[in-house]
Scaffold this active site. Structure first.
Site, PDB file in Angstrom:
ATOM      1  CD  GLU A   1      -2.993  -1.291   2.171  1.00 28.03           C
ATOM      2  OE1 GLU A   1      -3.987  -2.019   2.001  1.00 28.03           O
ATOM      3  OE2 GLU A   1      -2.791  -0.633   3.221  1.00 28.03           O
TER       4      GLU A   1
ATOM      5  CD  GLU B   1      -4.552  -6.646   2.871  1.00 28.44           C
ATOM      6  OE1 GLU B   1      -3.326  -6.834   2.839  1.00 28.44           O
ATOM      7  OE2 GLU B   1      -5.103  -5.739   3.558  1.00 28.44           O
TER       8      GLU B   1
END
Length: 520
Positions: free
Chosen positions: A199, A317
């Site tokens: 991220e 994810e």
């Protein structure tokens, strides 16, 4: 055996008789079987193991317990059996703490600390360290269970923070990762893929890296992998950027990294909002809300077609609700409406893998955080894995939007498998399945074959139940702590599929003639 089978058929008749054909809405589902609209990986189902320590707390709860990579009990037979049931479950090891984890190998790391509370680190935790003893233990479990491993590498090592808003600059220092890779190769550990960072793309979460700089470092990592794995017939794939889709950032990254560097573009999906969202259970059952995320899947597919046709797309994810999921929702039966719908939607948009956050940990684990007993979504994932093949078929129907329908070529069997999700709490559906334009009728010369049906419902009719029923029987571990058998009911193939309110059905239609599913 005949008596038992007769009892099961009788019980199933009683189950479906609660919603007689005359009381349900008649729906016609059309499957286009001439060509496929997408393909998934053989191991489309994936689950994650995260780094979160026991002290990870949100909203007055600490739902992770001892499920983080550092302290998970790897010797629990339930955990082992749950992974083995998939034959080759894809497991992604990574998460928010990934870019704060160093590896205690070589000369670059002198001390090895746990992920402990800190006012200066990401998410309130200081840097941690993975010992090679723990890495050995993890790989022992992965080898024993036949798992396919994706490991997320720390992509911030060596960089410096430039702004208060989390922008990091400077080249990635590859020394610690190189020592870790060398150790992994020396020990003979099989890693299916390596993922770079977590991220850091777009606006990031706690940190971010510019697309140009990230591309340069991905190229360096690819060269390192090519060098270290040069004597291997099959090299592990390189994945990234493992974050939320941002069209400008992703497009720039793919153009600057160029062809054949990144093998898989991974992105994250948390489309239900936060774990304490009071509307969480309503969002899960709202087809119009669930449809919103389809644009993200489509946009990423388009970006890859334009700027990265050499790479495939994975959902790296997804836990539905962020910050550990919903305490009373994410591990219960109703969450399966969101989860299975996401699996179907990702497949339509040509995503090869879908990694569920998590295998265990938080409120959204496939396994219970304390007992490791499978939650309902575990069994949904296992049925998908066993029944849904790689080829995705266009599937439409003329009924309510609260009925979702997805179909694939069947896995290891002739015909197709259709997934039906009834999000309505009051309407049953009687579903007839037909081929488009009736070019390929269902009936064979010898007559209609029986159909395999798997009806999933909540125990006691409570959609927040942690126990799921398969054809009326509770799915619970055996006395030996094995995953229970998941047997279908054989149903007259000439009858419609009865889909009760608040239920999920997998149905395998063996005599559905679909050229896209040519069976040798």
């Amino acid at each position: 055996m005949a008596v038992l089978m007769g009892f099961r058929i009788l019980l199933f008749s009683l189950l479906v008789s609660r919603f007689p054909l005359v009381l349900g809405d008649d729906v016609k589902v059309t499957v286009k079987g001439v060509t496929s609209i997408g393909t998934t990986d053989d191991n489309f189902i994936c689950a994650t193991l995260d780094w979160w320590p026991e002290a990870k707390c949100y909203y007055g709860q600490c739902p992770w317990g001892k499920t983080g990579i550092m302290n998970l009990n790897l010797n629990n037979p339930i955990l082992s059996n749950a992974i083995k049931a998939f034959k080759a479950l894809r497991i992604r090891i990574g998460g928010s703490m990934q870019d704060q984890v160093l590896y205690k190998v070589g000369k670059t790391v002198k001390t090895c600390n746990n992920l402990e509370n800190s006012t200066t680190g990401f998410f309130g935790f200081a840097d941690g360290c993975l010992t090679m003893e723990r890495w050995d233990q993890i790989n022992a479990l992965m080898a024993e269970t036949g798992a396919l491993v994706t490991f997320g590498i720390n992509a911030l090592y060596g960089r410096k923070k430039l702004t208060a808003y989390g922008l990091y600059d400077g080249h990635w220092n590859s020394m610690n990762a190189r020592d870790f890779l060398n150790y992994t190769i020396f020990k003979g550990y099989k890693i299916d893929s390596w993922e770079f960072g977590h991220e850091l793309c777009g606006s990031g979460i706690s940190a971010r890296v510019d697309a140009r700089q990230y591309a340069e470092d991905v190229i360096r990592l690819k060269k390192l992998l090519n060098k270290l794995y040069r004597h291997f017939k099959i090299q592990p794939k390189l994945l990234g950027p493992a974050g939320f889709y941002d069209e400008k950032w992703f497009s720039s990254f793919l153009q600057k990294s160029g062809p054949n560097v990144i093998d898989v573009v991974t992105h994250h999906i948390y489309n239900l909002g936060s774990g304490v969202n009071p509307n969480l259970i309503h969002y899960i059952r709202d087809p119009l809300f669930l449809d919103k995320v389809a644009q993200t899947y489509k946009d990423l597919e388009t970006t890859l077609q334009r700027f990265g046709p050499w790479a495939s797309a994975w959902v790296g994810e997804s836990g539905g609700a962020y910050n550990s999921g919903g305490k009373t929702v994410s591990h219960t039966f109703v969450n399966g409406f969101w989860y299975l719908d996401q699996l179907g939607m990702a497949s339509i948009f040509n995503h090869k893998v879908f990694c569920r956050q998590t295998l265990i940990g938080g409120n959204y684990g496939l396994l219970n955080t304390t007992t490791m007993v499978p939650n309902p979504d575990y069994y949904s994932a296992l049925l998908w894995h066993r029944l849904m093949g790689k080829s995705v078929l266009s599937t439409t129907h003329n009924g309510s939007p609260y009925l979702r329908a997805y179909s694939h070529c069947s896995k290891m069997k002739p015909g197709i498998t259709i997934l039906l999700i009834n999000m309505s709490n009051c309407t049953a559906f009687n579903v007839s399945v037909e081929s488009d334009m009736n070019l390929y009728p269902l009936t064979q010369p010898e007559g209609v074959k029986q159909r395999d049906e798997y009806h999933l419902t909540a125990k006691g009719g409570c959609i927040r139940s942690e126990v799921m029923l398969l054809n009326g029987f509770p799915l619970v571990l055996t006395e030996r702590l094995d995953i229970p058998p998941m047997k279908p009911f054989l149903v007259d193939g000439s009858l419609p599929i009865q889909v009760a309110p608040d239920s999920i059905v997998f149905a395998t239609i063996r005599d559905f003639r679909a050229p896209a599913c040519a069976w040798a």
